[in-house]
Write a protein that holds these residues in place. Sequence first.
Motif, PDB file in Angstrom:
ATOM      1  N   ALA A  49     -53.123  42.331  74.566  1.00  0.00           N
ATOM      2  CA  ALA A  49     -52.793  41.197  75.435  1.00  0.00           C
ATOM      3  C   ALA A  49     -51.410  40.681  75.091  1.00  0.00           C
ATOM      4  O   ALA A  49     -50.955  40.824  73.947  1.00  0.00           O
ATOM      5  N   ASN A  58     -51.250  38.575  80.081  1.00  0.00           N
ATOM      6  CA  ASN A  58     -51.476  39.914  80.620  1.00  0.00           C
ATOM      7  C   ASN A  58     -52.389  40.634  79.646  1.00  0.00           C
ATOM      8  O   ASN A  58     -52.270  40.461  78.425  1.00  0.00           O
ATOM      9  N   TYR A  59     -53.318  41.451  80.164  1.00  0.00           N
ATOM     10  CA  TYR A  59     -54.305  42.089  79.309  1.00  0.00           C
ATOM     11  C   TYR A  59     -54.327  43.593  79.512  1.00  0.00           C
ATOM     12  O   TYR A  59     -54.137  44.091  80.632  1.00  0.00           O
ATOM     13  N   ASP A  61     -56.284  47.188  79.760  1.00  0.00           N
ATOM     14  CA  ASP A  61     -57.505  47.542  80.486  1.00  0.00           C
ATOM     15  C   ASP A  61     -58.737  47.554  79.575  1.00  0.00           C
ATOM     16  O   ASP A  61     -59.845  47.281  80.029  1.00  0.00           O
ATOM     17  N   ASN A  64     -60.969  44.110  79.276  1.00  0.00           N
ATOM     18  CA  ASN A  64     -61.869  43.909  80.414  1.00  0.00           C
ATOM     19  C   ASN A  64     -62.483  42.519  80.497  1.00  0.00           C
ATOM     20  O   ASN A  64     -63.699  42.391  80.666  1.00  0.00           O
ATOM     21  N   GLY A  65     -61.661  41.479  80.307  1.00  0.00           N
ATOM     22  CA  GLY A  65     -62.148  40.118  80.471  1.00  0.00           C
ATOM     23  C   GLY A  65     -62.870  39.552  79.257  1.00  0.00           C
ATOM     24  O   GLY A  65     -63.308  38.410  79.289  1.00  0.00           O
ATOM     25  N   ARG A  66     -62.985  40.325  78.189  1.00  0.00           N
ATOM     26  CA  ARG A  66     -63.702  39.840  77.012  1.00  0.00           C
ATOM     27  C   ARG A  66     -62.805  39.048  76.056  1.00  0.00           C
ATOM     28  O   ARG A  66     -63.294  38.254  75.249  1.00  0.00           O
ATOM     29  N   THR A  68     -59.260  36.610  75.232  1.00  0.00           N
ATOM     30  CA  THR A  68     -58.360  35.616  75.797  1.00  0.00           C
ATOM     31  C   THR A  68     -57.220  35.350  74.830  1.00  0.00           C
ATOM     32  O   THR A  68     -57.466  35.039  73.651  1.00  0.00           O
TER      33      THR A  68
END
Length: 118
Positions: A49, A58-59, A61, A64-66, A68
Amino acid sequence: QEPLVESGGDLVQAGGSLRLSCTASKSIFSSAEMAWYRQAPGKQRELVASITRGHVANYGDSVNGRFTISRDDAKNTVYLQMNSLEPSDTAVYYCRSKFWLGRDRIYWGQGTQVTVSS
């Protein structure tokens, strides 16, 4: 004094959470894009990230939303909150600072180990 100091790595069970911290000197933090990378044994270092000085994140792939990423400009610190950890997240996590001063300036931390057991 190291320019970037990471902390928070640990051994955790799958499904658990960790928060990594990276504290920098003001000179390499305030105008920098900060990022977290990781490197697992036998694999290339990959972006996890990044966050701009304007707090745009920006993260990669793989997270995957896990995960922050956030930054506290008053403390010259960037964080990585990692939830729902998986054994595949096991790696050394590195903090990176990147800013422009005549040319690209890049600094890396020494890394912190995250191990996720199944």
